[in-house]
Write an enzyme that holds these catalytic residues in place. Structure first.
Site, short mmCIF file in Angstrom:
data_model
loop_
_atom_site.label_atom_id
_atom_site.label_comp_id
_atom_site.label_asym_id
_atom_site.label_seq_id
_atom_site.Cartn_x
_atom_site.Cartn_y
_atom_site.Cartn_z
N TRP A 1 -54.45 28.97 -6.71
CA TRP A 1 -53.45 27.72 -6.47
C TRP A 1 -53.92 26.58 -6.22
O TRP A 1 -53.07 25.70 -5.99
CB TRP A 1 -52.67 28.56 -5.10
CG TRP A 1 -51.65 29.39 -5.50
CD1 TRP A 1 -51.56 30.19 -6.39
CD2 TRP A 1 -50.73 29.72 -4.37
NE1 TRP A 1 -50.36 30.84 -6.29
CE2 TRP A 1 -49.61 30.67 -5.20
CE3 TRP A 1 -50.47 29.37 -3.27
CZ2 TRP A 1 -48.53 31.11 -4.60
CZ3 TRP A 1 -49.32 30.05 -2.59
CH2 TRP A 1 -48.44 30.89 -3.34
N LYS A 2 -55.16 26.34 -6.19
CA LYS A 2 -56.06 25.22 -5.61
C LYS A 2 -55.50 24.56 -4.50
O LYS A 2 -55.01 25.06 -3.66
CB LYS A 2 -55.64 24.16 -7.00
CG LYS A 2 -56.22 24.85 -8.20
CD LYS A 2 -56.27 23.80 -9.56
CE LYS A 2 -56.89 24.46 -10.72
NZ LYS A 2 -57.32 23.77 -11.67
N GLU B 1 -64.33 29.52 -17.78
CA GLU B 1 -63.60 28.33 -17.61
C GLU B 1 -64.36 26.99 -18.36
O GLU B 1 -65.01 26.44 -17.84
CB GLU B 1 -63.33 27.95 -16.43
CG GLU B 1 -62.55 28.94 -15.78
CD GLU B 1 -61.37 28.56 -14.43
OE1 GLU B 1 -60.27 28.90 -14.54
OE2 GLU B 1 -62.04 27.84 -13.64
N GLY C 1 -56.37 22.58 -17.34
CA GLY C 1 -55.41 21.81 -17.14
C GLY C 1 -54.97 20.78 -18.20
O GLY C 1 -54.19 19.72 -18.27
N SER D 1 -56.06 26.54 -18.85
CA SER D 1 -54.64 26.39 -19.44
C SER D 1 -53.96 27.73 -19.91
O SER D 1 -53.24 27.60 -20.80
CB SER D 1 -54.85 25.52 -20.73
OG SER D 1 -55.08 24.13 -20.06
N GLY E 1 -54.63 28.73 -13.36
CA GLY E 1 -54.39 27.73 -12.28
C GLY E 1 -52.90 27.20 -12.11
O GLY E 1 -52.15 28.15 -11.67
N GLY E 2 -52.66 26.07 -12.73
CA GLY E 2 -51.01 25.69 -12.47
C GLY E 2 -50.06 26.79 -12.96
O GLY E 2 -49.35 26.74 -11.90
P1 PGA Z 1 -55.40 25.65 -15.18
O1 PGA Z 1 -56.42 26.00 -14.24
O2 PGA Z 1 -54.91 27.29 -15.50
O3 PGA Z 1 -54.64 24.84 -14.52
O4 PGA Z 1 -55.96 24.99 -16.57
C1 PGA Z 1 -57.53 26.90 -14.20
C2 PGA Z 1 -58.43 26.87 -13.28
O5 PGA Z 1 -58.90 25.74 -12.71
O6 PGA Z 1 -59.03 27.95 -12.57
#
Ligand code: PGA
Length: 252
Positions: A12-13, A169, A175, A213, A234-235
């Site tokens: 979720w950051k 990653e 992102g 992504s 992430g997002g």
């Molecule tokens: P993202 O981020 O899916 O938004 O690219 C992945 C992450 O930072 O773990």
């Protein structure tokens, strides 16, 4: 379609408040009704402020909770604004993301990440260690060298290897809506598993997730790549609809 256990991990950051419980609740309800818990493991790594609250509110334990970083020091200490692994474990986390490129970018070294891993393992957290090359490193064909360095300096043979999951990653993919070509990705996942087995002289291959992504539209691309043991999302994990669609579409 595969029967192998696959991980869907949300990162979720810096996102979410108490009302975001509805996201977890929707994912959890979907999971209970539609998914086979023997095949799928869902983990949501949320901000520290939400771990205890979510843990208390969750009726079922189908979803596990994780944190996203910790201080490297094992005990209490004079580290303003920080929390250690033990505190996160006590809040209800069972997993922790370490070595994320967003933290490496602000100075976290492989050496520091290794100490954090030691501390997290001591606190009985399962570690999701992020590794990956930057665009510059990719362009100068240093990907394998960078990955090897990250694996060999963050992990050691004395650690409890069964509690370390690797998340590949590529930094340039996070992102950005850019993903690798299938052949390239397969090669890299193979390399990570090969390098790990060789370095730590173990017969057991590590679990390797892919992150960068991943969304409900491109997840199908990954389904045939059986070497990937799951995803760090992430997002798209900040929306129940998208996260559920990712799992659904993966198995379609
Ligand atoms: P993202 O981020 O899916 O938004 O690219 C992945 C992450 O930072 O773990």
């Amino acid at each position: 379609m595969t029967n192998k256990l696959k991980y869907f991990v949300g990162n979720w950051k810096m996102f979410g408040d108490f009302t975001s419980f509805k996201i977890i609740n929707k994912i959890s309800n979907y999971f209970i009704r539609n998914l086979n818990t023997n095949n799928i493991k869902v983990i949501l790594c949320v901000p520290n402020t939400l771990i205890y609250f979510f843990k208390q509110k969750m009726k079922s334990q189908t979803i596990s909770l994780g944190a996203q970083n910790c201080h490297h020091y094992q005990d209490y200490g004079p580290f303003t604004g920080n929390v250690n692994a033990k505190m996160l474990k006590n809040s209800g986390a069972n997993y922790i993301i370490l070595g994320h490129s967003e933290n490496r970018a602000i100075g976290e070294s492989n050496k520091l990440i290794k100490i954090k891993i030691d501390s997290a393992l001591k606190s009985n957290l399962t570690v999701i260690l992020c590794i990956g090359e930057t665009l510059k490193e990719k362009r100068s064909k240093k990907t394998f060298r960078v990955l090897k360095k990250q694996i060999t300096s963050c992990i050691s043979k004395n650690q409890n290897l069964s509690k370390i999951i690797i998340a590949y990653e590529p930094v340039w993919s996070i992102g950005s809506n850019k993903i690798l070509k299938s052949e390239e990705l397969k090669k890299i996942i193979h390399y990570i598993k090969f390098q790990y087995v060789k370095t730590f002289r173990t017969k057991k291959q590590p679990l390797v997730l892919y992150g960068g992504s991943v969304n409900e539209k491109n997840i199908k691309f990954f389904s045939p790549i059986s070497e990937i043991d799951g995803f760090l999302i992430g997002g798209a994990s900040q929306s129940a609809k998208k996260f559920i669609a990712i799992i659904k579409n993966y198995y379609k």
